[in-house]
Design an enzyme around this catalytic site. Sequence first.
Site, PDB file in Angstrom:
ATOM      1  N   HIS A 264      73.503  39.559 136.377  1.00  0.00           N
ATOM      2  CA  HIS A 264      74.101  38.597 135.453  1.00  0.00           C
ATOM      3  C   HIS A 264      75.439  39.111 134.934  1.00  0.00           C
ATOM      4  O   HIS A 264      75.483  40.086 134.174  1.00  0.00           O
ATOM      5  CB  HIS A 264      73.117  38.351 134.289  1.00  0.00           C
ATOM      6  CG  HIS A 264      73.545  37.289 133.355  1.00  0.00           C
ATOM      7  ND1 HIS A 264      73.282  37.320 132.005  1.00  0.00           N
ATOM      8  CD2 HIS A 264      74.236  36.139 133.557  1.00  0.00           C
ATOM      9  CE1 HIS A 264      73.790  36.254 131.429  1.00  0.00           C
ATOM     10  NE2 HIS A 264      74.374  35.521 132.349  1.00  0.00           N
TER      11      HIS A 264
ATOM     12  N   GLU B 135      74.091  42.614 133.584  1.00  0.00           N
ATOM     13  CA  GLU B 135      72.655  42.808 133.344  1.00  0.00           C
ATOM     14  C   GLU B 135      71.952  42.840 134.696  1.00  0.00           C
ATOM     15  O   GLU B 135      72.189  41.964 135.540  1.00  0.00           O
ATOM     16  CB  GLU B 135      72.072  41.656 132.522  1.00  0.00           C
ATOM     17  CG  GLU B 135      72.413  41.713 131.057  1.00  0.00           C
ATOM     18  CD  GLU B 135      71.816  40.551 130.271  1.00  0.00           C
ATOM     19  OE1 GLU B 135      71.162  40.803 129.254  1.00  0.00           O
ATOM     20  OE2 GLU B 135      72.017  39.383 130.654  1.00  0.00           O
TER      21      GLU B 135
ATOM     22  N   ASN C  32      71.838  36.955 126.311  1.00  0.00           N
ATOM     23  CA  ASN C  32      71.714  35.563 125.873  1.00  0.00           C
ATOM     24  C   ASN C  32      70.549  35.383 124.904  1.00  0.00           C
ATOM     25  O   ASN C  32      70.564  34.471 124.075  1.00  0.00           O
ATOM     26  CB  ASN C  32      71.553  34.628 127.070  1.00  0.00           C
ATOM     27  CG  ASN C  32      72.885  34.370 127.771  1.00  0.00           C
ATOM     28  OD1 ASN C  32      73.942  34.552 127.180  1.00  0.00           O
ATOM     29  ND2 ASN C  32      72.832  33.957 129.022  1.00  0.00           N
TER      30      ASN C  32
ATOM     31  N   SER D 188      71.528  32.476 134.815  1.00  0.00           N
ATOM     32  CA  SER D 188      71.384  32.881 133.409  1.00  0.00           C
ATOM     33  C   SER D 188      70.126  32.270 132.815  1.00  0.00           C
ATOM     34  O   SER D 188      69.830  32.505 131.656  1.00  0.00           O
ATOM     35  CB  SER D 188      72.622  32.481 132.604  1.00  0.00           C
ATOM     36  OG  SER D 188      73.004  31.175 132.891  1.00  0.00           O
TER      37      SER D 188
HETATM   38  N1  3HC Z   1      90.921  37.229 133.925  1.00  0.00           N
HETATM   39  C1  3HC Z   1      91.465  38.471 133.843  1.00  0.00           C
HETATM   40  N2  3HC Z   1      91.878  39.022 132.674  1.00  0.00           N
HETATM   41  C2  3HC Z   1      91.790  38.276 131.566  1.00  0.00           C
HETATM   42  C3  3HC Z   1      91.240  36.966 131.571  1.00  0.00           C
HETATM   43  C4  3HC Z   1      90.793  36.456 132.819  1.00  0.00           C
HETATM   44  N3  3HC Z   1      90.243  35.235 132.937  1.00  0.00           N
HETATM   45  N4  3HC Z   1      91.252  36.488 130.306  1.00  0.00           N
HETATM   46  C5  3HC Z   1      91.783  37.460 129.546  1.00  0.00           C
HETATM   47  N5  3HC Z   1      92.094  38.532 130.291  1.00  0.00           N
HETATM   48  C6  3HC Z   1      92.620  39.818 129.840  1.00  0.00           C
HETATM   49  C7  3HC Z   1      94.078  39.708 129.490  1.00  0.00           C
HETATM   50  O1  3HC Z   1      94.892  40.024 130.603  1.00  0.00           O
HETATM   51  C8  3HC Z   1      94.227  40.747 128.384  1.00  0.00           C
HETATM   52  O2  3HC Z   1      94.319  42.044 128.896  1.00  0.00           O
HETATM   53  P1  3HC Z   1      95.215  43.194 128.114  1.00  0.00           P
HETATM   54  O3  3HC Z   1      94.741  43.209 126.712  1.00  0.00           O
HETATM   55  O4  3HC Z   1      94.901  44.462 128.859  1.00  0.00           O
HETATM   56  O5  3HC Z   1      96.620  42.708 128.274  1.00  0.00           O
HETATM   57  C9  3HC Z   1      92.864  40.705 127.657  1.00  0.00           C
HETATM   58  O6  3HC Z   1      91.939  40.164 128.617  1.00  0.00           O
HETATM   59  C10 3HC Z   1      92.949  39.868 126.433  1.00  0.00           C
HETATM   60  O7  3HC Z   1      93.378  38.562 126.824  1.00  0.00           O
HETATM   61  P2  3HC Z   1      94.259  37.601 125.940  1.00  0.00           P
HETATM   62  O8  3HC Z   1      95.273  38.402 125.145  1.00  0.00           O
HETATM   63  O9  3HC Z   1      94.756  36.478 126.768  1.00  0.00           O
HETATM   64  O10 3HC Z   1      93.250  36.887 124.978  1.00  0.00           O
HETATM   65  P3  3HC Z   1      92.292  37.497 123.920  1.00  0.00           P
HETATM   66  O11 3HC Z   1      92.752  38.804 123.376  1.00  0.00           O
HETATM   67  O12 3HC Z   1      92.074  36.375 122.983  1.00  0.00           O
HETATM   68  O13 3HC Z   1      90.957  37.789 124.761  1.00  0.00           O
HETATM   69  C11 3HC Z   1      88.908  37.224 125.774  1.00  0.00           C
HETATM   70  C12 3HC Z   1      90.317  36.773 125.476  1.00  0.00           C
HETATM   71  C13 3HC Z   1      88.930  38.348 126.800  1.00  0.00           C
HETATM   72  C14 3HC Z   1      88.152  36.015 126.345  1.00  0.00           C
HETATM   73  C15 3HC Z   1      88.258  37.773 124.437  1.00  0.00           C
HETATM   74  O14 3HC Z   1      88.448  36.849 123.417  1.00  0.00           O
HETATM   75  C16 3HC Z   1      86.779  38.048 124.567  1.00  0.00           C
HETATM   76  O15 3HC Z   1      86.358  39.071 125.096  1.00  0.00           O
HETATM   77  N6  3HC Z   1      85.953  37.100 124.042  1.00  0.00           N
HETATM   78  C17 3HC Z   1      84.492  37.208 124.097  1.00  0.00           C
HETATM   79  C18 3HC Z   1      84.015  36.707 125.421  1.00  0.00           C
HETATM   80  C19 3HC Z   1      82.525  36.857 125.563  1.00  0.00           C
HETATM   81  O16 3HC Z   1      81.776  37.108 124.634  1.00  0.00           O
HETATM   82  N7  3HC Z   1      82.045  36.632 126.798  1.00  0.00           N
HETATM   83  C20 3HC Z   1      80.638  36.638 127.101  1.00  0.00           C
HETATM   84  C21 3HC Z   1      80.150  35.225 127.117  1.00  0.00           C
HETATM   85  S1  3HC Z   1      78.404  35.110 127.440  1.00  0.00           S
HETATM   86  C22 3HC Z   1      78.308  34.969 129.125  1.00  0.00           C
HETATM   87  O17 3HC Z   1      79.276  34.951 129.839  1.00  0.00           O
HETATM   88  C23 3HC Z   1      76.926  34.862 129.697  1.00  0.00           C
HETATM   89  C24 3HC Z   1      76.620  33.493 130.176  1.00  0.00           C
HETATM   90  O18 3HC Z   1      75.348  33.480 130.792  1.00  0.00           O
HETATM   91  C25 3HC Z   1      76.671  32.451 129.087  1.00  0.00           C
END
Ligand code: 3HC
Length: 287
Positions: A142, A154, A192, A121
Amino acid sequence: MDSVTRLGVVGCGLMGSGIAEVAARNGLDVRVAEATHDAAETGRRRLTASLDRGVERGKLTEEQRDHTLARLTFTHDLGDLADRQFIVEAVAENREVKTEVIRALDKAVEDPFAILATNTSSIPVVDLAVATQRPGQVIGMHFFNPVPVQRLVELIPALTTSADTERRTRDFAEQLGKRTVRAPDRAGFVVNGLLIPYLLSAVRMVESGGARPEDIDQGMELGCAHPMGPLRLIDLIGLDTAQAIAESMHEEFKEPLYAPPALLRRMVTAGHLGRKSGRGFYMYGDR
Ligand code: 3HC
Protein backbone atom coordinates in the site's frame (compact mmCIF):
# COMPACT_ATOMS: atom_id res chain seq x y z
CA MET A 1 15.58 -13.83 -7.14
CA ASP A 2 17.89 -10.96 -6.23
CA SER A 3 16.81 -7.39 -6.86
CA VAL A 4 13.92 -6.79 -9.23
CA THR A 5 14.92 -5.54 -12.69
CA ARG A 6 11.68 -6.04 -14.65
CA LEU A 7 8.60 -4.52 -13.01
CA GLY A 8 5.02 -4.50 -14.25
CA VAL A 9 2.50 -1.90 -13.07
CA VAL A 10 -1.17 -2.33 -13.88
CA GLY A 11 -3.18 0.89 -13.88
CA CYS A 12 -1.71 4.31 -14.56
CA GLY A 13 -3.95 6.57 -12.52
CA LEU A 14 -2.67 8.70 -9.66
CA MET A 15 -1.12 5.79 -7.75
CA GLY A 16 -0.01 3.58 -10.66
CA SER A 17 1.77 6.43 -12.43
CA GLY A 18 3.50 7.42 -9.19
CA ILE A 19 4.67 3.84 -8.57
CA ALA A 20 5.91 3.50 -12.17
CA GLU A 21 7.72 6.85 -11.95
CA VAL A 22 9.51 5.98 -8.71
CA ALA A 23 10.54 2.55 -10.05
CA ALA A 24 11.86 3.93 -13.35
CA ARG A 25 13.74 6.68 -11.51
CA ASN A 26 15.38 3.93 -9.46
CA GLY A 27 16.68 2.24 -12.60
CA LEU A 28 14.07 -0.50 -13.17
CA ASP A 29 12.71 -1.53 -16.54
CA VAL A 30 9.00 -0.74 -16.03
CA ARG A 31 6.14 -1.86 -18.23
CA VAL A 32 2.80 -0.18 -17.50
CA ALA A 33 -0.48 -1.78 -18.54
CA GLU A 34 -3.73 0.13 -18.88
CA ALA A 35 -7.13 -1.10 -20.05
CA THR A 36 -7.14 0.73 -23.38
CA HIS A 37 -4.71 2.45 -25.71
CA ASP A 38 -6.22 5.86 -24.79
CA ALA A 39 -5.89 5.18 -21.05
CA ALA A 40 -2.26 4.12 -21.56
CA GLU A 41 -1.59 7.39 -23.44
CA THR A 42 -3.23 9.44 -20.68
CA GLY A 43 -1.05 7.60 -18.15
CA ARG A 44 2.08 8.28 -20.19
CA ARG A 45 1.20 12.00 -20.33
CA ARG A 46 0.58 12.16 -16.56
CA LEU A 47 3.90 10.52 -15.84
CA THR A 48 5.81 12.68 -18.33
CA ALA A 49 4.22 15.83 -16.85
CA SER A 50 5.33 14.75 -13.37
CA LEU A 51 8.91 14.22 -14.57
CA ASP A 52 8.81 17.61 -16.35
CA ARG A 53 7.74 19.22 -13.07
CA GLY A 54 10.70 17.50 -11.43
CA VAL A 55 13.03 19.08 -14.00
CA GLU A 56 11.42 22.53 -13.50
CA ARG A 57 11.93 22.23 -9.73
CA GLY A 58 15.54 21.15 -10.18
CA LYS A 59 14.89 17.64 -8.77
CA LEU A 60 16.30 15.87 -11.82
CA THR A 61 18.18 16.87 -14.95
CA GLU A 62 16.74 16.69 -18.46
CA GLU A 63 19.08 13.78 -19.11
CA GLN A 64 17.81 11.89 -16.05
CA ARG A 65 14.22 12.54 -17.16
CA ASP A 66 14.97 11.17 -20.63
CA HIS A 67 16.69 8.08 -19.21
CA THR A 68 13.73 7.52 -16.89
CA LEU A 69 11.28 7.77 -19.80
CA ALA A 70 13.41 5.35 -21.84
CA ARG A 71 12.97 2.74 -19.08
CA LEU A 72 9.16 2.95 -19.33
CA THR A 73 6.98 1.13 -21.85
CA PHE A 74 3.20 1.18 -22.07
CA THR A 75 0.76 -1.45 -23.23
CA HIS A 76 -2.95 -2.21 -23.14
CA ASP A 77 -2.37 -5.98 -23.19
CA LEU A 78 -1.72 -7.77 -19.87
CA GLY A 79 -0.02 -10.52 -21.93
CA ASP A 80 2.88 -8.08 -22.44
CA LEU A 81 3.69 -8.48 -18.73
CA ALA A 82 4.59 -12.18 -19.21
CA ASP A 83 8.32 -11.67 -18.53
CA ARG A 84 7.92 -9.53 -15.37
CA GLN A 85 9.48 -10.61 -12.05
CA PHE A 86 7.25 -8.44 -9.89
CA ILE A 87 3.90 -6.79 -10.62
CA VAL A 88 2.04 -4.13 -8.69
CA GLU A 89 -1.61 -3.76 -9.56
CA ALA A 90 -3.05 -0.31 -8.94
CA VAL A 91 -6.34 -0.39 -10.84
CA ALA A 92 -9.63 1.15 -9.65
CA GLU A 93 -10.65 0.23 -6.11
CA ASN A 94 -13.33 -2.20 -7.27
CA ARG A 95 -13.43 -5.79 -6.06
CA GLU A 96 -14.58 -7.35 -9.36
CA VAL A 97 -12.05 -5.40 -11.44
CA LYS A 98 -9.13 -6.17 -9.11
CA THR A 99 -10.05 -9.87 -8.91
CA GLU A 100 -10.25 -10.11 -12.70
CA VAL A 101 -6.89 -8.35 -13.11
CA ILE A 102 -5.08 -10.51 -10.55
CA ARG A 103 -6.50 -13.69 -12.09
CA ALA A 104 -5.39 -12.58 -15.56
CA LEU A 105 -1.91 -11.69 -14.27
CA ASP A 106 -1.59 -15.08 -12.60
CA LYS A 107 -2.18 -16.70 -15.99
CA ALA A 108 -0.07 -14.27 -18.02
CA VAL A 109 3.11 -14.16 -15.93
CA GLU A 110 5.56 -16.92 -16.90
CA ASP A 111 7.95 -16.87 -13.93
CA PRO A 112 6.43 -19.20 -11.30
CA PHE A 113 8.27 -17.22 -8.58
CA ALA A 114 6.96 -13.82 -9.69
CA ILE A 115 5.17 -11.82 -7.00
CA LEU A 116 1.77 -10.20 -7.54
CA ALA A 117 1.32 -7.22 -5.22
CA THR A 118 -1.91 -5.29 -4.84
CA ASN A 119 -2.09 -1.61 -3.92
CA THR A 120 -5.63 -2.04 -2.60
CA SER A 121 -6.64 0.20 0.29
CA SER A 122 -9.84 -1.62 1.23
CA ILE A 123 -10.20 -5.13 -0.23
CA PRO A 124 -8.92 -8.03 1.94
CA VAL A 125 -5.65 -9.21 0.37
CA VAL A 126 -6.57 -12.83 1.02
CA ASP A 127 -9.65 -12.48 -1.23
CA LEU A 128 -7.36 -11.59 -4.16
CA ALA A 129 -4.73 -14.20 -3.21
CA VAL A 130 -7.17 -17.12 -3.32
CA ALA A 131 -8.34 -16.06 -6.78
CA THR A 132 -4.90 -17.14 -8.10
CA GLN A 133 -2.92 -20.37 -8.39
CA ARG A 134 -0.10 -18.72 -6.37
CA PRO A 135 -1.72 -17.51 -3.11
CA GLY A 136 1.69 -17.66 -1.39
CA GLN A 137 3.01 -15.01 -3.78
CA VAL A 138 0.23 -12.45 -3.47
CA ILE A 139 0.73 -9.60 -0.98
CA GLY A 140 -0.61 -6.14 -0.24
CA MET A 141 1.73 -3.24 -0.97
CA HIS A 142 0.00 0.00 0.00
CA PHE A 143 1.63 3.19 -1.30
CA PHE A 144 0.73 6.74 -0.25
CA ASN A 145 -0.18 9.78 -2.28
CA PRO A 146 1.82 11.49 -3.76
CA VAL A 147 3.89 8.33 -4.26
CA PRO A 148 7.13 10.11 -5.24
CA VAL A 149 7.01 12.10 -1.97
CA GLN A 150 5.61 9.82 0.75
CA ARG A 151 8.26 7.49 2.12
CA LEU A 152 6.00 4.76 3.45
CA VAL A 153 4.78 1.48 2.01
CA GLU A 154 2.55 -0.71 4.16
CA LEU A 155 3.24 -4.42 3.64
CA ILE A 156 0.15 -6.54 4.12
CA PRO A 157 0.83 -10.27 4.09
CA ALA A 158 -2.42 -12.25 3.80
CA LEU A 159 -2.89 -15.49 5.78
CA THR A 160 -1.73 -17.28 2.62
CA THR A 161 1.38 -15.14 1.90
CA SER A 162 4.72 -16.94 2.33
CA ALA A 163 7.52 -15.54 4.49
CA ASP A 164 9.74 -15.51 1.40
CA THR A 165 7.26 -13.32 -0.51
CA GLU A 166 7.09 -10.92 2.40
CA ARG A 167 10.90 -10.68 2.61
CA ARG A 168 11.30 -10.16 -1.16
CA THR A 169 8.56 -7.50 -1.16
CA ARG A 170 10.24 -5.64 1.70
CA ASP A 171 13.53 -5.76 -0.22
CA PHE A 172 11.76 -4.47 -3.33
CA ALA A 173 10.18 -1.55 -1.42
CA GLU A 174 13.66 -0.66 -0.11
CA GLN A 175 14.98 -0.86 -3.66
CA LEU A 176 12.45 1.93 -4.44
CA GLY A 177 13.82 3.99 -1.55
CA LYS A 178 10.74 3.39 0.62
CA ARG A 179 10.41 2.45 4.29
CA THR A 180 7.95 -0.26 5.26
CA VAL A 181 5.67 -1.11 8.12
CA ARG A 182 3.88 -4.44 8.46
CA ALA A 183 0.13 -4.12 8.64
CA PRO A 184 -2.60 -6.65 9.39
CA ASP A 185 -4.92 -7.80 6.58
CA ARG A 186 -7.94 -6.03 8.05
CA ALA A 187 -9.87 -3.08 6.64
CA GLY A 188 -7.88 0.15 6.88
CA PHE A 189 -4.57 -1.65 7.61
CA VAL A 190 -2.60 0.63 9.99
CA VAL A 191 -2.56 4.12 8.49
CA ASN A 192 -6.09 4.39 7.09
CA GLY A 193 -7.35 2.74 10.29
CA LEU A 194 -6.26 5.90 12.10
CA LEU A 195 -6.51 8.47 9.30
CA ILE A 196 -10.02 7.80 7.97
CA PRO A 197 -11.91 8.38 11.27
CA TYR A 198 -9.93 11.62 11.68
CA LEU A 199 -10.90 12.81 8.18
CA LEU A 200 -14.55 11.81 8.75
CA SER A 201 -14.57 13.73 12.06
CA ALA A 202 -13.43 16.85 10.20
CA VAL A 203 -16.24 16.39 7.64
CA ARG A 204 -18.75 16.03 10.50
CA MET A 205 -17.41 19.23 12.05
CA VAL A 206 -18.18 21.09 8.80
CA GLU A 207 -21.53 19.29 8.45
CA SER A 208 -22.68 20.32 11.92
CA GLY A 209 -21.69 23.96 11.27
CA GLY A 210 -19.06 23.66 13.99
CA ALA A 211 -16.24 25.23 12.00
CA ARG A 212 -15.29 26.29 8.47
CA PRO A 213 -12.93 24.11 6.39
CA GLU A 214 -10.26 26.85 6.37
CA ASP A 215 -10.33 27.10 10.17
CA ILE A 216 -10.19 23.34 10.67
CA ASP A 217 -7.27 23.01 8.25
CA GLN A 218 -5.34 25.94 9.67
CA GLY A 219 -5.95 24.56 13.14
CA MET A 220 -4.25 21.28 12.29
CA GLU A 221 -1.52 22.82 10.11
CA LEU A 222 -0.50 25.56 12.54
CA GLY A 223 -1.44 23.86 15.79
CA CYS A 224 -0.17 20.37 15.12
CA ALA A 225 2.34 20.91 12.27
CA HIS A 226 0.50 18.65 9.85
CA PRO A 227 1.60 19.40 6.26
CA MET A 228 -2.05 19.84 5.30
CA GLY A 229 -5.29 19.91 7.26
CA PRO A 230 -7.89 17.11 7.02
CA LEU A 231 -10.14 18.75 4.42
CA ARG A 232 -7.30 19.61 2.07
CA LEU A 233 -6.08 16.06 2.58
CA ILE A 234 -9.44 14.43 1.83
CA ASP A 235 -9.57 16.60 -1.31
CA LEU A 236 -6.13 15.23 -2.28
CA ILE A 237 -7.09 11.60 -1.60
CA GLY A 238 -10.43 11.95 -3.41
CA LEU A 239 -13.77 12.02 -1.58
CA ASP A 240 -14.98 8.92 -3.46
CA THR A 241 -11.87 6.98 -2.42
CA ALA A 242 -12.22 8.12 1.20
CA GLN A 243 -15.89 7.08 1.14
CA ALA A 244 -15.04 3.65 -0.28
CA ILE A 245 -12.40 3.03 2.41
CA ALA A 246 -14.76 4.23 5.15
CA GLU A 247 -17.50 1.91 3.86
CA SER A 248 -15.21 -1.11 3.89
CA MET A 249 -14.04 -0.29 7.43
CA HIS A 250 -17.63 0.23 8.57
CA GLU A 251 -18.71 -3.03 6.98
CA GLU A 252 -15.93 -4.92 8.74
CA PHE A 253 -16.11 -3.39 12.23
CA LYS A 254 -19.62 -1.84 12.45
CA GLU A 255 -18.00 1.08 14.28
CA PRO A 256 -20.19 4.24 13.91
CA LEU A 257 -17.09 6.47 13.68
CA TYR A 258 -16.25 4.78 10.34
CA ALA A 259 -19.66 5.45 8.73
CA PRO A 260 -19.35 8.04 5.92
CA PRO A 261 -21.25 11.18 7.01
CA ALA A 262 -24.18 12.33 4.84
CA LEU A 263 -22.26 15.42 3.66
CA LEU A 264 -19.50 13.21 2.25
CA ARG A 265 -22.04 11.02 0.42
CA ARG A 266 -23.83 14.07 -1.02
CA MET A 267 -20.60 15.62 -2.24
CA VAL A 268 -19.57 12.35 -3.93
CA THR A 269 -23.01 12.10 -5.59
CA ALA A 270 -22.65 15.69 -6.80
CA GLY A 271 -19.27 14.87 -8.35
CA HIS A 272 -17.39 17.09 -5.88
CA LEU A 273 -14.56 14.58 -5.51
CA GLY A 274 -11.74 16.92 -4.53
CA ARG A 275 -8.67 17.89 -6.55
CA LYS A 276 -9.28 15.40 -9.34
CA SER A 277 -12.70 16.87 -10.23
CA GLY A 278 -11.68 20.49 -9.61
CA ARG A 279 -13.97 20.86 -6.59
CA GLY A 280 -14.24 19.36 -3.14
CA PHE A 281 -14.07 21.29 0.13
CA TYR A 282 -12.05 23.78 -1.95
CA MET A 283 -12.00 24.82 -5.63
CA TYR A 284 -9.02 23.88 -7.82
CA GLY A 285 -8.14 25.54 -11.09
CA ASP A 286 -4.77 23.83 -11.54
CA ARG A 287 -5.57 20.13 -11.83
N1 3HC B 1 5.34 14.33 -7.30
C1 3HC B 1 6.63 14.56 -6.94
N2 3HC B 1 6.98 15.47 -5.99
C2 3HC B 1 6.01 16.20 -5.43
C3 3HC B 1 4.64 16.02 -5.76
C4 3HC B 1 4.33 15.04 -6.73
N3 3HC B 1 3.06 14.77 -7.11
N4 3HC B 1 3.90 16.87 -5.01
C5 3HC B 1 4.77 17.55 -4.25
N5 3HC B 1 6.03 17.14 -4.49
C6 3HC B 1 7.26 17.57 -3.81
C7 3HC B 1 7.67 18.94 -4.28
O1 3HC B 1 8.57 18.86 -5.37
C8 3HC B 1 8.36 19.51 -3.04
O2 3HC B 1 9.66 19.02 -2.90
P1 3HC B 1 10.84 19.96 -2.21
O3 3HC B 1 10.29 20.42 -0.91
O4 3HC B 1 12.01 19.03 -2.07
O5 3HC B 1 11.03 21.06 -3.20
C9 3HC B 1 7.57 18.88 -1.87
O6 3HC B 1 6.97 17.69 -2.41
C10 3HC B 1 6.56 19.83 -1.34
O7 3HC B 1 5.70 20.19 -2.42
P2 3HC B 1 4.99 21.59 -2.58
O8 3HC B 1 5.91 22.70 -2.09
O9 3HC B 1 4.43 21.71 -3.95
O10 3HC B 1 3.71 21.51 -1.69
P3 3HC B 1 3.57 21.27 -0.17
O11 3HC B 1 4.77 21.69 0.62
O12 3HC B 1 2.26 21.87 0.15
O13 3HC B 1 3.50 19.67 -0.06
C11 3HC B 1 2.42 17.58 -0.13
C12 3HC B 1 2.53 18.94 -0.76
C13 3HC B 1 3.67 16.77 -0.42
C14 3HC B 1 1.20 16.88 -0.74
C15 3HC B 1 2.29 17.75 1.44
O14 3HC B 1 1.30 18.68 1.73
C16 3HC B 1 1.95 16.46 2.16
O15 3HC B 1 2.81 15.62 2.40
N6 3HC B 1 0.65 16.31 2.52
C17 3HC B 1 0.15 15.12 3.21
C18 3HC B 1 -0.14 14.06 2.20
C19 3HC B 1 -0.59 12.78 2.85
O16 3HC B 1 -0.91 12.69 4.03
N7 3HC B 1 -0.66 11.72 2.03
C20 3HC B 1 -1.16 10.44 2.46
C21 3HC B 1 -2.59 10.32 2.05
S1 3HC B 1 -3.33 8.79 2.57
C22 3HC B 1 -3.06 7.74 1.26
O17 3HC B 1 -2.50 8.08 0.26
C23 3HC B 1 -3.58 6.34 1.42
C24 3HC B 1 -4.78 6.09 0.59
O18 3HC B 1 -5.16 4.73 0.71
C25 3HC B 1 -5.95 6.98 0.94
